[in-house]
Scaffold this active site. Structure first.
Site, mmCIF file in Angstrom:
data_model
loop_
_atom_site.group_PDB
_atom_site.id
_atom_site.type_symbol
_atom_site.label_atom_id
_atom_site.label_comp_id
_atom_site.label_asym_id
_atom_site.label_seq_id
_atom_site.Cartn_x
_atom_site.Cartn_y
_atom_site.Cartn_z
ATOM 1 N N HIS A 139 -3.549 -5.524 0.909
ATOM 2 C CA HIS A 139 -2.882 -5.786 2.190
ATOM 3 C C HIS A 139 -2.865 -7.272 2.536
ATOM 4 C CE1 HIS A 139 -2.471 -1.665 3.909
ATOM 5 N NE2 HIS A 139 -3.448 -1.397 3.069
ATOM 6 N N GLU B 158 -1.114 -8.648 4.921
ATOM 7 C CA GLU B 158 -1.005 -8.800 6.385
ATOM 8 C C GLU B 158 -2.363 -8.763 7.068
ATOM 9 O OE1 GLU B 158 -1.235 -4.340 6.063
ATOM 10 O OE2 GLU B 158 -0.569 -6.019 4.829
ATOM 11 N N CYS C 40 0.838 -1.200 0.000
ATOM 12 C CA CYS C 40 0.000 0.000 0.000
ATOM 13 C C CYS C 40 0.880 1.260 0.000
ATOM 14 C CB CYS C 40 -0.994 -0.031 1.157
ATOM 15 S SG CYS C 40 -2.358 1.158 0.984
#
Length: 225
Positions: free
Chosen positions: A202, A204, A85
């Site tokens: 994302h 994560e 990002c």
């Protein structure tokens, strides 16, 4: 191995990334950008957030931090580097990868789950998937539209350096499935070295079982592999 998750003023996905890596058995440490890159680092993450408040343009100011000189040197030596990002924006601004991320076609901040088609399984970042797999990742960005000159995009595609494309749930790549207007629906790429990658979604945030989706684990496992 130890992965350095670099913090800038305005980073807000740094601790999320550390936790996701730790859950996979990968040691991760937060590193404040002004403190420099430790010698013992085996991997680097440029995390998401709003470094320097996205002034000028997203990632532009963080890319001028002296620590990026060290990141570029490590990348040239083969150290794996992942920009997520805002980290992807920083990575492009710092010339770790070609292209740029700019204002969404909607001119709005987009925060939603999207489907991605795995375009190649021959990079460390996608080796855990099969080519053509469809995964679901969240996005949260106002400047996520990937732009690049046509000839550079042709080179990326011919060299199999596109990691993911935005798609429908069935894997069909369409304009409607493109949340930000990225050229050719590109959501992530690798640099000249396949050990350097940037992506707007994302991983994560979809890596912990408690969250009900672990599609992102495959990307982060690259550090261990």
């Amino acid at each position: 191995m130890t992965v350095a998750v670099i913090q800038f003023g305005g980073s807000n996905c740094d601790r999320d990334t550390v936790r996701a890596l730790d859950a996979l058995g990968i040691d991760a440490d937060l590193v404040w950008h002004e403190d420099g890159l430790p010698e013992s680092v085996d991997g680097i993450v440029l995390p998401g957030g709003f470094s320097y408040g996205d002034y000028l343009r997203a990632g532009a100011m963080a890319a001028q931090s002296p620590i990026l000189d060290a990141v570029r040197e490590r990348a040239q030596d083969g150290t794996p580097v992942l920009g997520i990002c805002n980290g992807a924006q920083i990575g492009c601004e710092a010339t770790l990868t070609p292209g740029a991320f700019t204002i969404n076609e909607s001119a709005r901040f987009q925060c939603e789950h999207v489907h991605l088609r795995v375009e190649t399984a021959s990079t460390p970042w996608t080796a855990a998937y099969e080519e053509g797999d469809v995964v679901e990742f969240p996005i949260a960005h106002g400047e996520g539209r990937f732009e690049i000159e046509d000839d550079e995009l042709d080179a990326l595609e011919s060299d199999d350096r596109v990691l993911f494309r935005y798609c429908n749930e069935d894997g069909t790549v369409t304009d409607e499935a493109n949340p930000n207007g990225s050229k050719h629906n590109v959501a992530g790429i690798v640099g000249e070295r396949e050990t350097v990658a940037v992506m707007m979604p994302h991983p994560e945030r979809v890596s912990l079982p408690d969250l009900g989706n672990t599609d992102g684990q495959g990307v982060l496992r690259a550090f261990a592999e």
